[in-house]
Design a protein around this motif. Structure first.
Motif, PDB file in Angstrom:
ATOM      1  N   ARG A 234      -9.145  -4.484   9.204  1.00  0.00           N
ATOM      2  CA  ARG A 234      -7.990  -3.679   8.756  1.00  0.00           C
ATOM      3  C   ARG A 234      -7.826  -2.430   9.583  1.00  0.00           C
ATOM      4  N   ARG A 235      -8.949  -1.821   9.986  1.00  0.00           N
ATOM      5  CA  ARG A 235      -8.813  -0.625  10.834  1.00  0.00           C
ATOM      6  C   ARG A 235      -8.355  -0.985  12.236  1.00  0.00           C
ATOM      7  N   MET A 236      -8.783  -2.143  12.690  1.00  0.00           N
ATOM      8  CA  MET A 236      -8.444  -2.547  14.056  1.00  0.00           C
ATOM      9  C   MET A 236      -7.015  -3.088  14.130  1.00  0.00           C
ATOM     10  N   PHE A 237      -6.616  -3.864  13.131  1.00  0.00           N
ATOM     11  CA  PHE A 237      -5.346  -4.600  13.241  1.00  0.00           C
ATOM     12  C   PHE A 237      -4.318  -4.237  12.183  1.00  0.00           C
ATOM     13  N   GLY A 238      -4.641  -3.327  11.267  1.00  0.00           N
ATOM     14  CA  GLY A 238      -3.649  -2.944  10.269  1.00  0.00           C
ATOM     15  C   GLY A 238      -4.112  -3.254   8.856  1.00  0.00           C
ATOM     16  N   GLU A 239      -3.701  -2.382   7.927  1.00  0.00           N
ATOM     17  CA  GLU A 239      -4.180  -2.428   6.551  1.00  0.00           C
ATOM     18  C   GLU A 239      -3.849  -3.727   5.804  1.00  0.00           C
ATOM     19  N   GLU A 240      -2.813  -4.432   6.270  1.00  0.00           N
ATOM     20  CA  GLU A 240      -2.375  -5.614   5.517  1.00  0.00           C
ATOM     21  C   GLU A 240      -3.171  -6.883   5.883  1.00  0.00           C
ATOM     22  N   ARG A 241      -4.113  -6.767   6.839  1.00  0.00           N
ATOM     23  CA  ARG A 241      -4.828  -7.965   7.314  1.00  0.00           C
ATOM     24  C   ARG A 241      -5.633  -8.662   6.223  1.00  0.00           C
ATOM     25  N   GLN A 242      -5.575  -9.991   6.255  1.00  0.00           N
ATOM     26  CA  GLN A 242      -6.405 -10.816   5.371  1.00  0.00           C
ATOM     27  C   GLN A 242      -7.486 -11.483   6.206  1.00  0.00           C
ATOM     28  N   VAL A 243      -8.647 -11.672   5.603  1.00  0.00           N
ATOM     29  CA  VAL A 243      -9.756 -12.293   6.328  1.00  0.00           C
ATOM     30  C   VAL A 243     -10.222 -13.511   5.542  1.00  0.00           C
ATOM     31  N   ARG A 244     -10.536 -14.587   6.242  1.00  0.00           N
ATOM     32  CA  ARG A 244     -11.131 -15.725   5.539  1.00  0.00           C
ATOM     33  C   ARG A 244     -12.405 -16.146   6.267  1.00  0.00           C
ATOM     34  N   ILE A 245     -13.339 -16.700   5.537  1.00  0.00           N
ATOM     35  CA  ILE A 245     -14.562 -17.146   6.188  1.00  0.00           C
ATOM     36  C   ILE A 245     -14.742 -18.637   5.996  1.00  0.00           C
ATOM     37  N   ARG A 246     -15.249 -19.257   7.049  1.00  0.00           N
ATOM     38  CA  ARG A 246     -15.524 -20.698   7.033  1.00  0.00           C
ATOM     39  C   ARG A 246     -17.005 -20.879   7.276  1.00  0.00           C
ATOM     40  N   SER A 247     -17.550 -21.925   6.777  1.00  0.00           N
ATOM     41  CA  SER A 247     -18.968 -22.136   7.023  1.00  0.00           C
ATOM     42  C   SER A 247     -19.167 -22.640   8.445  1.00  0.00           C
ATOM     43  N   SER A 248     -20.284 -22.272   9.048  1.00  0.00           N
ATOM     44  CA  SER A 248     -20.519 -22.602  10.452  1.00  0.00           C
ATOM     45  C   SER A 248     -22.013 -22.784  10.672  1.00  0.00           C
ATOM     46  N   TYR A 249     -22.410 -22.824  11.937  1.00  0.00           N
ATOM     47  CA  TYR A 249     -23.841 -22.947  12.211  1.00  0.00           C
ATOM     48  C   TYR A 249     -24.262 -22.090  13.405  1.00  0.00           C
ATOM     49  N   PHE A 250     -25.236 -21.239  13.225  1.00  0.00           N
ATOM     50  CA  PHE A 250     -25.967 -20.595  14.314  1.00  0.00           C
ATOM     51  C   PHE A 250     -27.448 -20.687  13.950  1.00  0.00           C
ATOM     52  N   PRO A 251     -28.304 -20.910  14.929  1.00  0.00           N
ATOM     53  CA  PRO A 251     -29.733 -21.059  14.610  1.00  0.00           C
ATOM     54  C   PRO A 251     -30.346 -19.786  14.036  1.00  0.00           C
ATOM     55  N   PHE A 252     -29.748 -18.632  14.330  1.00  0.00           N
ATOM     56  CA  PHE A 252     -30.380 -17.364  13.942  1.00  0.00           C
ATOM     57  C   PHE A 252     -29.783 -16.750  12.688  1.00  0.00           C
ATOM     58  N   GLU A 254     -28.483 -17.780   8.524  1.00  0.00           N
ATOM     59  CA  GLU A 254     -28.457 -18.794   7.464  1.00  0.00           C
ATOM     60  C   GLU A 254     -28.136 -18.118   6.143  1.00  0.00           C
ATOM     61  N   PRO A 255     -27.001 -18.385   5.514  1.00  0.00           N
ATOM     62  CA  PRO A 255     -25.941 -19.244   6.047  1.00  0.00           C
ATOM     63  C   PRO A 255     -25.179 -18.575   7.208  1.00  0.00           C
ATOM     64  N   SER A 256     -24.487 -19.410   7.973  1.00  0.00           N
ATOM     65  CA  SER A 256     -23.679 -18.912   9.091  1.00  0.00           C
ATOM     66  C   SER A 256     -22.206 -19.074   8.758  1.00  0.00           C
ATOM     67  N   ILE A 257     -21.415 -18.165   9.267  1.00  0.00           N
ATOM     68  CA  ILE A 257     -19.969 -18.265   9.010  1.00  0.00           C
ATOM     69  C   ILE A 257     -19.175 -17.990  10.282  1.00  0.00           C
ATOM     70  N   GLU A 258     -17.942 -18.435  10.245  1.00  0.00           N
ATOM     71  CA  GLU A 258     -16.978 -18.115  11.291  1.00  0.00           C
ATOM     72  C   GLU A 258     -15.892 -17.316  10.576  1.00  0.00           C
ATOM     73  N   VAL A 259     -15.435 -16.238  11.187  1.00  0.00           N
ATOM     74  CA  VAL A 259     -14.482 -15.362  10.504  1.00  0.00           C
ATOM     75  C   VAL A 259     -13.098 -15.475  11.149  1.00  0.00           C
ATOM     76  N   ASP A 260     -12.095 -15.725  10.349  1.00  0.00           N
ATOM     77  CA  ASP A 260     -10.705 -15.759  10.813  1.00  0.00           C
ATOM     78  C   ASP A 260      -9.938 -14.618  10.160  1.00  0.00           C
ATOM     79  N   MET A 261      -8.861 -14.242  10.832  1.00  0.00           N
ATOM     80  CA  MET A 261      -7.997 -13.185  10.309  1.00  0.00           C
ATOM     81  C   MET A 261      -6.583 -13.752  10.327  1.00  0.00           C
ATOM     82  N   ASP A 262      -5.756 -13.399   9.334  1.00  0.00           N
ATOM     83  CA  ASP A 262      -4.398 -13.952   9.359  1.00  0.00           C
ATOM     84  C   ASP A 262      -3.672 -13.460  10.615  1.00  0.00           C
ATOM     85  N   CYS A 263      -2.824 -14.310  11.143  1.00  0.00           N
ATOM     86  CA  CYS A 263      -2.241 -14.078  12.471  1.00  0.00           C
ATOM     87  C   CYS A 263      -1.427 -12.766  12.506  1.00  0.00           C
TER      88      CYS A 263
END
Ligand code: PHE
Length: 339
Positions: A234-252, A254-263
């Motif tokens: 929100r500070r980087m791209f604006g107060e109205e930003r939404q964030v969603r997280i998806r499950s992912s995999y990194f060895p280091f 657990e759990p791992s996630i991938e983070v998306d932001m609404d376009c």
């Protein structure tokens, strides 16, 4: 020649000298090694003793008077030459000045500083870690033993020294910072250059920045990770930003996630920037794996932590709709001056 005649002659000749060259010749004639004034001074020895004193005094007076006259003439000639050259090449003082070109931050550095400022506000310190790493820290201590298939996620530049490589991500910095500070709690970001042995395309470079984040402490949770990421987005791209997280995999992590932001262009409706998905991927993250905590010197039974890693070039490309990552290191001023 009498001293009076000498002075008269020298003065007359001096008057007809109109430039520096003539004055130099005159000076040589009277004050050079065989100069007449010096000869006259030397002559004092052959003057009858009773006249010697007054001759000597007079000779010195003539010498000084002529020196003074010469210096005055030289100053006048120089002044005239200056006036002439000023007249010939007159300066137009009404012309506008030439502006000095001012430097600026390279866009890559500026974004790094913006990111650092945001995380500083959130209480993160900046930790710098080495770019030349060992295999052990870049992979093994991050829970990737040799031959672990996850190593294929990072195409690596190896050096001619066995086991020494260019870091493929900033994550090995997690190990350095943990080992330096355990068992204290940690809240740091680790910005810096990473290297990957990849084909250079519009979307991938062989060198790029990453900003790693690491927080370790008692009862650090996934909610802390999510809150931190949302605050950052929100500070980087604006107060109205939404964030969603998806499950992912990194060895280091657990759990791992991938983070998306609404376009940032279509706010989720779907456009060409987000490839009709409505979402933009901004980072990988997760809870620090117990093995990694242990390798950093922390007891996973007492401590937990979160970590994230983002590519500021990617983030800059989203922010300014830059369509070619190669622009960052091409040093094309037409590109750089836009920022
Ligand atoms: N190091 C990972 C990468 O380069 C990113 C990452 C960092 C993921 C920290 C999770 C935690 O892809």
């Amino acid at each position: 020649m009498s001293l009076a005649n000498l002075e008269h002659q020298a003065r007359t000749e001096l008057e007809s000298c109109s430039d520096e060259a003539a004055l130099r010749a005159w000076h040589n004639k009277y004050f050079g090694k065989q100069g007449e004034v010096l000869l006259a001074l030397k002559k004092v020895g052959s003057v009858p003793p009773e006249e010697r004193r007054s001759y000597g005094q007079e000779a010195n007076r003539v010498k000084e008077a002529l020196t003074e006259a010469h210096d005055a003439a030289l100053a006048k000639v120089k002044e005239r030459a200056l006036a002439q050259s000023l007249n010939a090449a007159a300066v137009d003082v009404t012309l506008p000045g030439r502006p000095l070109t001012r430097g600026r931050w390279h866009i890559a550095n500026r974004i790094l500083r913006d990111i650092a400022a945001i995380f500083s506000d959130l209480g993160f310190q900046i930790y710098r870690s080495r770019e030349v790493e060992d295999d052990f820290t870049n992979f093994e201590l991050l829970n990737m033993p040799p031959h672990h298939p996850a190593r294929d996620m990072w195409d690596t530049f190896h050096t001619t020294v066995p086991g020494v490589l260019l870091r493929t991500h900033t994550s090995p910095g997690q190990i350095h910072v943990m080992r330096e500070h355990c068992p204290e709690p940690i809240r740091v970001i680790l910005p810096g250059m990473c290297y990957r042995y990849e084909t250079i395309t519009t979307r991938s470079e062989i060198m790029f920045h990453q900003v790693e984040g690491l927080a370790v402490g008692a009862r650090v949770t996934m909610a802390d990770l999510k809150g931190t990421i949302v605050a950052f987005a929100r500070r980087m791209f604006g107060e109205e930003r939404q964030v969603r997280i998806r499950s992912s995999y990194f060895p280091f992590t657990e759990p791992s996630i991938e983070v998306d932001m609404d376009c940032i262009v279509c706010a989720g409706k779907g456009c060409s920037l987000c490839k009709r998905s409505g979402w933009l991927e901004i980072m990988g993250a997760g809870m620090v794996h117990p093995v990694v905590l242990q390798n950093g010197g922390y007891d996973p039974a007492k401590f937990s932590g979160f970590a994230f890693g983002m590519g500021p070039q990617r983030i800059t490309m989203l922010k300014y709709a830059i369509d070619d990552i190669r622009q960052f290191w091409t040093n094309d001023l037409r590109f750089l001056r836009q920022f």
